[in-house]
Design an enzyme around this catalytic site. Structure first.
Site, PDB file in Angstrom:
ATOM      1  N   ASN A  10       7.221 -86.372  -3.113  1.00  0.00           N
ATOM      2  CA  ASN A  10       8.842 -85.511  -4.107  1.00  0.00           C
ATOM      3  C   ASN A  10       7.754 -84.192  -3.544  1.00  0.00           C
ATOM      4  O   ASN A  10       6.461 -83.448  -4.291  1.00  0.00           O
ATOM      5  CB  ASN A  10       8.262 -85.703  -5.475  1.00  0.00           C
ATOM      6  CG  ASN A  10       9.234 -84.750  -6.017  1.00  0.00           C
ATOM      7  OD1 ASN A  10      10.218 -84.305  -5.880  1.00  0.00           O
ATOM      8  ND2 ASN A  10       9.721 -84.971  -7.698  1.00  0.00           N
ATOM      9  N   TRP A  11       9.342 -83.360  -2.973  1.00  0.00           N
ATOM     10  CA  TRP A  11       8.180 -81.977  -2.462  1.00  0.00           C
ATOM     11  C   TRP A  11       8.935 -80.924  -3.597  1.00  0.00           C
ATOM     12  O   TRP A  11       8.442 -80.109  -4.347  1.00  0.00           O
ATOM     13  CB  TRP A  11       8.680 -81.461  -0.606  1.00  0.00           C
ATOM     14  CG  TRP A  11       8.934 -82.227  -0.149  1.00  0.00           C
ATOM     15  CD1 TRP A  11       8.126 -83.517   0.142  1.00  0.00           C
ATOM     16  CD2 TRP A  11       8.776 -81.981   1.141  1.00  0.00           C
ATOM     17  NE1 TRP A  11       7.595 -83.498   1.866  1.00  0.00           N
ATOM     18  CE2 TRP A  11       8.833 -83.163   2.135  1.00  0.00           C
ATOM     19  CE3 TRP A  11       9.635 -80.590   2.177  1.00  0.00           C
ATOM     20  CZ2 TRP A  11       8.354 -82.159   3.592  1.00  0.00           C
ATOM     21  CZ3 TRP A  11       9.822 -81.158   2.994  1.00  0.00           C
ATOM     22  CH2 TRP A  11       9.281 -81.411   4.281  1.00  0.00           C
ATOM     23  N   LYS A  12       9.541 -81.783  -4.854  1.00  0.00           N
ATOM     24  CA  LYS A  12      10.435 -80.079  -5.511  1.00  0.00           C
ATOM     25  C   LYS A  12      10.837 -79.685  -5.605  1.00  0.00           C
ATOM     26  O   LYS A  12      11.188 -79.305  -4.053  1.00  0.00           O
ATOM     27  CB  LYS A  12       9.174 -80.160  -6.675  1.00  0.00           C
ATOM     28  CG  LYS A  12       8.555 -81.974  -6.869  1.00  0.00           C
ATOM     29  CD  LYS A  12       7.596 -81.669  -8.334  1.00  0.00           C
ATOM     30  CE  LYS A  12       7.448 -83.177  -8.711  1.00  0.00           C
ATOM     31  NZ  LYS A  12       6.293 -82.722  -9.513  1.00  0.00           N
ATOM     32  N   HIS A  96      13.494 -88.608 -13.341  1.00  0.00           N
ATOM     33  CA  HIS A  96      12.184 -87.204 -12.811  1.00  0.00           C
ATOM     34  C   HIS A  96      11.975 -86.704 -14.183  1.00  0.00           C
ATOM     35  O   HIS A  96      12.871 -86.043 -15.060  1.00  0.00           O
ATOM     36  CB  HIS A  96      12.280 -86.041 -11.847  1.00  0.00           C
ATOM     37  CG  HIS A  96      11.019 -85.919 -11.448  1.00  0.00           C
ATOM     38  ND1 HIS A  96       9.906 -84.906 -12.292  1.00  0.00           N
ATOM     39  CD2 HIS A  96      10.192 -86.676 -10.695  1.00  0.00           C
ATOM     40  CE1 HIS A  96       8.848 -84.830 -12.195  1.00  0.00           C
ATOM     41  NE2 HIS A  96       8.160 -85.546 -11.100  1.00  0.00           N
ATOM     42  N   GLU A  98      10.859 -84.055 -14.697  1.00  0.00           N
ATOM     43  CA  GLU A  98      11.287 -82.286 -14.805  1.00  0.00           C
ATOM     44  C   GLU A  98      12.103 -82.235 -15.072  1.00  0.00           C
ATOM     45  O   GLU A  98      13.194 -80.901 -15.438  1.00  0.00           O
ATOM     46  CB  GLU A  98      11.238 -81.407 -13.176  1.00  0.00           C
ATOM     47  CG  GLU A  98       9.273 -81.376 -13.388  1.00  0.00           C
ATOM     48  CD  GLU A  98       8.820 -81.559 -12.330  1.00  0.00           C
ATOM     49  OE1 GLU A  98       9.343 -81.097 -10.941  1.00  0.00           O
ATOM     50  OE2 GLU A  98       7.099 -81.993 -12.238  1.00  0.00           O
ATOM     51  N   GLU A 168       5.754 -92.295 -14.181  1.00  0.00           N
ATOM     52  CA  GLU A 168       5.106 -91.192 -13.797  1.00  0.00           C
ATOM     53  C   GLU A 168       4.623 -90.461 -15.379  1.00  0.00           C
ATOM     54  O   GLU A 168       5.356 -90.282 -15.962  1.00  0.00           O
ATOM     55  CB  GLU A 168       5.954 -89.847 -13.549  1.00  0.00           C
ATOM     56  CG  GLU A 168       5.978 -90.432 -11.670  1.00  0.00           C
ATOM     57  CD  GLU A 168       6.767 -89.199 -11.403  1.00  0.00           C
ATOM     58  OE1 GLU A 168       5.941 -89.066 -10.281  1.00  0.00           O
ATOM     59  OE2 GLU A 168       7.417 -88.787 -12.201  1.00  0.00           O
ATOM     60  N   GLY A 174       1.058 -82.897 -12.051  1.00  0.00           N
ATOM     61  CA  GLY A 174       0.491 -81.478 -12.045  1.00  0.00           C
ATOM     62  C   GLY A 174      -0.271 -80.976 -12.499  1.00  0.00           C
ATOM     63  O   GLY A 174      -1.286 -80.096 -11.799  1.00  0.00           O
ATOM     64  N   SER A 214      -0.644 -86.961 -10.233  1.00  0.00           N
ATOM     65  CA  SER A 214      -2.189 -86.115  -9.225  1.00  0.00           C
ATOM     66  C   SER A 214      -2.544 -87.223  -8.663  1.00  0.00           C
ATOM     67  O   SER A 214      -3.861 -87.696  -8.651  1.00  0.00           O
ATOM     68  CB  SER A 214      -2.943 -85.767 -10.703  1.00  0.00           C
ATOM     69  OG  SER A 214      -2.624 -84.911 -11.219  1.00  0.00           O
ATOM     70  N   GLY A 235       3.800 -85.350  -5.323  1.00  0.00           N
ATOM     71  CA  GLY A 235       3.376 -84.695  -5.816  1.00  0.00           C
ATOM     72  C   GLY A 235       3.222 -83.584  -4.667  1.00  0.00           C
ATOM     73  O   GLY A 235       3.010 -83.029  -3.510  1.00  0.00           O
TER      74      GLY A 235
HETATM   75  P1  13P Z   1       2.071 -84.880  -8.198  1.00  0.00           P
HETATM   76  O1  13P Z   1       1.331 -85.239  -7.495  1.00  0.00           O
HETATM   77  O2  13P Z   1       1.673 -83.044  -8.242  1.00  0.00           O
HETATM   78  O3  13P Z   1       0.756 -84.136  -9.874  1.00  0.00           O
HETATM   79  O4  13P Z   1       3.394 -85.043  -8.900  1.00  0.00           O
HETATM   80  C1  13P Z   1       3.778 -85.963  -9.610  1.00  0.00           C
HETATM   81  C2  13P Z   1       5.246 -85.894  -9.255  1.00  0.00           C
HETATM   82  O5  13P Z   1       5.356 -85.453 -10.415  1.00  0.00           O
HETATM   83  C3  13P Z   1       5.845 -86.709  -8.239  1.00  0.00           C
HETATM   84  O6  13P Z   1       7.379 -86.684  -8.574  1.00  0.00           O
END
Ligand code: 13P
Length: 251
Positions: A10-12, A96, A98, A168, A174, A214, A235
């Site tokens: 997931n590149w966000k 997600h 977020e 998650e 993150g 993470s 991420g």
């Molecule tokens: P990270 O791997 O950066 O912690 O993010 C996880 C994530 O939100 C994937 O959707």
């Protein structure tokens, strides 16, 4: 859908057009594990181009990060499921944390997004997970069960079978703080047992449940060797081809 080994990136809101295509090109040209389905989830501006780059590629697919719950209409700034499908997306991330946190998406809305995705032949990767205070209060299992009951557990079995789940924990996203293997296994096993209760054992055994938060080359092996963890939603570590590939090679 039978259970698969999956590593989804997931590149966000990261990568410009050129940066994104360079990353996809590196993944395309690398040696990838044959048994692992790798998925990239770039910003929607890149969907079409990435999809055409990945034509004929085995086990490397493109997903979208979100879709709107309506098919079309006056929703300035939004992107619909049929638009994403037409651009070549095969899957879409829905729910997600977020999106839940910063865009106020609740379980009922997420259920309508899942239905919309399914109606347009996009496979949902449905996310859930608890915030830190819930984990500290020890009510994380009830919290995640409620997220499922209010959303995807409303689906008929034939539709539920089409989705991929991703656990998650928000406190792990993150933050560099990964869930311990026993914490991930506890939740994944619980999720599978709730699917047995709601649907049946066959459906539970066929559901792919990914871990996210993470996840990186250093911890992916420990996580992916857990009996109920079928892969990862990655991420930060999906933004570098070498790290993402190393994670995919961790099964
Ligand atoms: P990270 O791997 O950066 O912690 O993010 C996880 C994530 O939100 C994937 O959707």
């Amino acid at each position: 859908m039978p259970r698969k080994k999956i590593v989804a990136g997931n590149w966000k809101m990261n990568k410009t057009y050129e940066e994104g295509l360079a990353l996809v090109s590196a993944l395309k040209n690398a040696s990838r594990p044959e048994s692992v389905w790798m998925i990239v989830t770039p910003p929607a501006l890149l969907t079409r181009e990435v999809s055409s780059m990945l034509k004929e590629q085995n086990q490397l697919s493109v997903a979208a990060q979100n879709c709107h719950q309506e098919t079309s209409g006056a929703y300035t700034g939004e992107i619909s499921a049929p638009m994403l499908r037409a651009a070549g997306a095969e899957l879409v991330i829905i729910g997600h944390s977020e999106r839940r946190q910063y865009f106020g998406e609740d379980n009922a809305l997420l259920l309508s997004k899942v239905r919309q995705a399914l109606a347009h032949d996009l496979q949902p990767i449905f996310c859930m997970g608890e915030p830190l205070e819930i984990r500290e209060a020890g009510t994380h299992l009830e919290y995640v069960k409620n997220q499922l009951e209010k959303s995807v557990f409303q689906l008929a079995e034939s539709d539920f079978k089409k989705i991929i789940l991703a656990y998650e924990p928000i406190w792990a996203i993150g933050t560099g703080k990964t869930a311990q293997p026993e914490q991930a296994q506890e939740m994944h096993q619980a999720i599978r047992s709730w699917i047995v209760e709601k649907y049946n054992t066959e459906t539970a055994n066929d559901t792919s449940i990914l871990y996210g938060g993470s996840c990186k080359p250093a911890n992916a092996k420990d996580l992916f060797s857990l009996p109920d963890v079928d892969g990862g939603l990655i991420g930060g570590a999906s933004l570098k081809a070498d790290d993402f590939l190393a994670i995919a090679h961790s099964f």
